[in-house]
Enzyme design. Structure first.
Site, short mmCIF file in Angstrom:
data_model
loop_
_atom_site.label_atom_id
_atom_site.label_comp_id
_atom_site.label_asym_id
_atom_site.label_seq_id
_atom_site.Cartn_x
_atom_site.Cartn_y
_atom_site.Cartn_z
N GLN A 43 2.05 -6.47 -3.35
CA GLN A 43 2.45 -6.42 -2.38
C GLN A 43 3.86 -6.30 -1.93
O GLN A 43 3.92 -4.97 -2.42
CB GLN A 43 3.07 -8.11 -1.26
CG GLN A 43 0.95 -8.99 -1.11
CD GLN A 43 0.19 -9.33 -2.87
OE1 GLN A 43 0.77 -9.89 -3.39
NE2 GLN A 43 -0.89 -9.16 -2.76
N GLY A 64 5.25 12.39 -4.73
CA GLY A 64 3.77 12.24 -4.90
C GLY A 64 3.57 13.67 -3.75
O GLY A 64 4.11 13.03 -2.74
N ARG A 109 1.37 -29.17 -6.22
CA ARG A 109 0.87 -30.08 -7.57
C ARG A 109 -0.04 -30.29 -8.33
O ARG A 109 -0.54 -31.60 -9.22
CB ARG A 109 2.57 -30.73 -8.49
CG ARG A 109 3.72 -29.92 -8.41
CD ARG A 109 5.11 -31.56 -7.76
NE ARG A 109 4.78 -31.03 -6.89
CZ ARG A 109 5.76 -32.03 -6.11
NH1 ARG A 109 6.02 -33.01 -6.68
NH2 ARG A 109 5.25 -32.86 -4.85
N GLY A 138 -4.17 -4.46 -3.84
CA GLY A 138 -5.74 -3.51 -4.13
C GLY A 138 -4.58 -2.35 -4.46
O GLY A 138 -3.86 -1.44 -3.33
N HIS A 139 -4.59 -1.86 -5.78
CA HIS A 139 -4.12 -0.66 -5.99
C HIS A 139 -4.78 0.45 -6.76
O HIS A 139 -5.70 0.53 -8.15
CB HIS A 139 -2.74 -1.12 -7.23
CG HIS A 139 -1.68 -2.32 -7.08
ND1 HIS A 139 -1.32 -2.78 -7.84
CD2 HIS A 139 -1.83 -2.88 -5.59
CE1 HIS A 139 -0.46 -3.67 -7.06
NE2 HIS A 139 -0.76 -4.03 -5.37
N GLY A 198 1.07 3.01 -2.24
CA GLY A 198 1.04 3.94 -3.81
C GLY A 198 1.57 3.14 -4.95
O GLY A 198 1.75 4.35 -6.04
N LYS A 199 2.08 1.88 -5.38
CA LYS A 199 2.56 1.41 -6.66
C LYS A 199 1.43 1.87 -7.37
O LYS A 199 1.87 2.39 -8.42
CB LYS A 199 3.25 0.13 -5.79
CG LYS A 199 3.50 -0.67 -5.41
CD LYS A 199 3.32 -2.24 -4.52
CE LYS A 199 2.52 -3.01 -4.14
NZ LYS A 199 2.20 -1.81 -2.93
N ASP A 209 0.84 -1.41 -0.12
CA ASP A 209 0.40 -0.31 0.15
C ASP A 209 1.14 1.20 -0.22
O ASP A 209 0.29 2.93 0.37
CB ASP A 209 -0.91 -0.21 1.26
CG ASP A 209 -1.94 -1.00 1.55
OD1 ASP A 209 -2.47 -1.95 -0.18
OD2 ASP A 209 -2.39 -1.66 2.37
P1 GDP Z 1 -0.60 0.35 -3.37
O1 GDP Z 1 -1.57 -0.76 -3.15
O2 GDP Z 1 0.24 0.25 -3.42
O3 GDP Z 1 -1.02 0.53 -5.02
O4 GDP Z 1 -1.16 1.64 -2.86
P2 GDP Z 1 -2.83 1.71 -2.61
O5 GDP Z 1 -3.74 1.72 -3.53
O6 GDP Z 1 -3.83 0.52 -1.77
O7 GDP Z 1 -2.77 2.77 -1.00
C1 GDP Z 1 -1.53 3.59 -1.21
C2 GDP Z 1 -3.32 5.32 -1.13
O8 GDP Z 1 -2.80 6.54 -0.95
C3 GDP Z 1 -4.14 5.03 -2.16
O9 GDP Z 1 -5.63 5.79 -1.55
C4 GDP Z 1 -3.65 6.40 -3.04
O10 GDP Z 1 -5.72 6.99 -3.49
C5 GDP Z 1 -3.04 7.00 -2.38
N1 GDP Z 1 -1.89 7.97 -2.74
C6 GDP Z 1 -0.72 8.03 -2.89
N2 GDP Z 1 -0.13 8.39 -3.89
C7 GDP Z 1 -0.30 9.65 -2.88
C8 GDP Z 1 0.44 11.25 -2.62
O11 GDP Z 1 1.63 11.04 -3.09
N3 GDP Z 1 -0.44 11.33 -1.24
C9 GDP Z 1 -1.85 11.43 -1.27
N4 GDP Z 1 -2.29 12.59 -0.53
N5 GDP Z 1 -2.14 9.98 -1.24
C10 GDP Z 1 -1.44 9.64 -2.33
P1 IMO Z 2 -0.74 -4.15 -2.39
O1 IMO Z 2 0.13 -5.17 -3.49
C1 IMO Z 2 -0.88 -4.19 1.79
C2 IMO Z 2 -1.04 -8.61 3.71
C3 IMO Z 2 -2.82 -8.78 4.90
C4 IMO Z 2 -1.97 -10.11 5.70
C5 IMO Z 2 -0.79 -10.91 4.38
C6 IMO Z 2 -1.05 -12.12 4.13
O2 IMO Z 2 -2.41 -3.43 -2.64
O3 IMO Z 2 0.60 -3.81 -1.66
P2 IMO Z 2 -2.92 -13.19 2.44
O4 IMO Z 2 -4.22 -12.63 1.82
O5 IMO Z 2 -1.98 -12.33 1.03
O6 IMO Z 2 -2.42 -14.33 2.43
O7 IMO Z 2 -2.46 -11.51 3.65
O8 IMO Z 2 -0.50 -9.59 3.71
N1 IMO Z 2 -1.31 -8.47 2.23
C7 IMO Z 2 -1.16 -6.90 1.81
N2 IMO Z 2 -1.17 -5.44 2.80
N3 IMO Z 2 -0.61 -4.65 0.99
C8 IMO Z 2 -0.69 -5.35 0.06
O9 IMO Z 2 -1.20 -5.35 -1.49
C9 IMO Z 2 -1.35 -7.29 0.66
N4 IMO Z 2 -1.61 -8.23 0.40
C10 IMO Z 2 -1.38 -9.29 1.62
O10 IMO Z 2 -3.46 -8.07 4.47
O11 IMO Z 2 -0.95 -8.97 7.07
MG MG Z 3 -2.54 -2.01 -2.14
#
Ligand code: GDP
Ligand code: IMO
Ligand code: MG
Length: 422
Positions: free
Chosen positions: A223, A411, A144, A41-42, A16-17, A14
């Site tokens: 992740q 960002g 497998r 969740g991106h 912000g990928k 999470d």
């Molecule tokens: P990911 O899983 O790495 O793609 O990240 P997520 O989407 O789960 O979480 C990142 C959160 O930060 C999302 O709600 C984005 O909209 C928000 N975000 C990303 N970059 C920025 C930034 O530079 N500033 C702010 N305020 N929000 C950001």
């Molecule tokens: P993105 O791509 C944040 C965490 C889960 C849990 C652990 C194992 O959005 O950054 P799982 O369901 O994979 O067996 O859960 O990994 N987890 C994440 N935390 N961002 C993610 O993906 C995650 N994917 C898995 O919350 O702690």
């Molecule tokens: Mg995420």
């Protein structure tokens, strides 16, 4: 011959990928996901709309960009189709989607197994999984007995489902868990295979052909490093390899094919799910960061645990992945605090160290050593590094100094446009 650039997470996910991928995808001919599944969740804010992609490569929003789901990904076809339908309704084409015939399918019994095993774990031993069936699906891969996309769309599906269901039901029975029904699964999943079959192909040769034809390529990591099955805080990790090695095993591309490796981080840190977290602020500061950064899970909506940026962990991610450039998000958010900190070393029973270790005893006993920075700056609307206030520059320069890696992306807000590119 071109190379594949990679975007991956440096902490617990999470970071912000999605946003960085979205920007880079507009300049790429091909985007690929290589590991994980719909535990990811991106979030992308594009054209006034917010998308949270779980399986579709974020590059699917860029017209003309090939969006590939590699062999290392585990696919819940119901979730993927739901995402594709949303995209189609919003006027996006999904014709550029390619799905590896070798990607494994998440089946309903994987989801049940995930929930069952988590329920059976004692308090303190729970992982806090996303309950999406990720771990059990990867277990079947290595045991497998997996059902691959080629099975879902082929004539081996029914027999494999029946064998697996019979085996899983024995386990469910032993735990006193509700059994699953093979007929019901087959009836539900056959049409899903029909829907997806035109997109399924041999992505390994496809990706190599793209490189040979000098196509620009980007890998969308899911992740993050500290959730890696080998390099993360085991057992509080996911079941795949979100680090750089997972790009090779999850796509069929070789180490020689890798170009830039961008490590994404936030100006603070967060973790969702259980497990150690050295710089966590389980207090008012953490609560403030959560509210300022809207830190609630894109997948499970769980409140994220929040804390300070950890340069020791970041350097570990740099080492493990060979990171060549950093992307730091939420610099706007950290600037809203009057003061903030970076952890620059640990005190491990009196010994000062800058070497990260996922060893449980180390994680429990080491104390973070912080440097403090001045906040209270507003960088919304900034489009270049030079425009940033001095206080933000001091902080960003210090991160470069601590890691020896250049910051390539900054960002300054959640939208696509709110990104400084250096
Ligand atoms: P990911 O899983 O790495 O793609 O990240 P997520 O989407 O789960 O979480 C990142 C959160 O930060 C999302 O709600 C984005 O909209 C928000 N975000 C990303 N970059 C920025 C930034 O530079 N500033 C702010 N305020 N929000 C950001
Ligand atoms: P993105 O791509 C944040 C965490 C889960 C849990 C652990 C194992 O959005 O950054 P799982 O369901 O994979 O067996 O859960 O990994 N987890 C994440 N935390 N961002 C993610 O993906 C995650 N994917 C898995 O919350 O702690
Ligand atoms: Mg995420």
């Amino acid at each position: 011959m071109s190379k594949i650039d990679i975007v991956l997470g440096t902490f617990f996910g999470d970071e912000g990928k999605g946003k960085i991928i979205d920007y880079l995808a507009t300049k790429s001919d091909v985007t690929v996901r290589c590991s994980g599944g719909n535990n990811a969740g991106h979030t992308i804010k594009a054209n006034g709309k917010k998308y949270a992609f779980h399986l579709a490569p974020s590059g699917i929003l860029s017209e003309g960009t090939l969006a590939v789901i590699g062999n290392g990904v585990v696919i819940d076809p119901r979730v993927l189709i739901e995402e594709l339908e949303v995209l189609k309704n919003d006027g996006y084409s999904i014709e550029n989607l390619k799905i590896s015939d070798k990607a494994n399918v998440i089946m309903p019994y994987h989801i049940e197994m995930d929930k069952m095993l988590e329920a059976a774990r004692e308090p303190g031993k729970k992982i806090g999984t996303t309950a999406r069936g990720i771990g059990p699906c990867y277990c079947d891969k290595y045991e497998r007995s997996a059902i691959r996309m080629e099975d879902l769309i082929g004539d081996t599906f029914e027999e494999k489902v029946r064998t697996n269901v019979a085996n899983k039901n024995k386990i469910f029975g032993a735990y006193g868990w509700q059994p699953v029904d093979a007929d019901k699964i087959i009836a539900e999943y056959k049409p899903l295979g029909e829907y997806l079959k035109d997109y399924v192909c041999d992505t390994i040769n496809l990706l190599h052909d793209c490189l040979a034809n000098d196509k620009s390529m980007l890998c969308e990591g899911a992740q993050a490093t500290l959730l890696d099955i080998d390099f993360g805080s085991y057992p509080f990790v996911t079941s795949s390899s979100p680090t750089v090695g997972g790009v090779c095993t999850g796509t069929g591309l070789s180490a020689h094919d890798i170009g830039e490796v961008y490590g994404v981080l936030k100006a603070y840190s967060s973790r969702v799910g259980e497990g150690p977290y050295i710089t966590e602020q389980d207090n008012e500061i953490g609560d403030t960061i959560r509210e300022l950064g809207h830190e609630y899970g894109a997948t499970t909506k769980r409140p994220r645990r929040c804390g300070w940026l950890d340069a020791v962990a970041l350097n570990y991610a740099v080492k493990v992945n060979g990171i060549t450039g950093l992307a730091i998000n939420h610099v706007d958010t950290i600037g809203k605090l009057p003061k903030f900190k970076i952890c620059v070393a640990y005190d491990y029973n009196g010994e000062i160290t800058t070497n990260y270790s996922t060893n449980a005893k180390f994680q429990e006993q080491c104390k973070p050593i912080y440097e403090e920075f001045e906040g209270d700056f507003d960088i919304s609307g900034a489009t270049t590094f030079d425009e940033l206030p001095e206080k933000a520059k001091v902080y960003l320069n210090r991160i470069e100094e601590l890691t020896g890696v250049p910051i390539k992306f900054i960002g300054v807000g959640a939208s696509r446009e709110e990104l400084i590119v250096r």
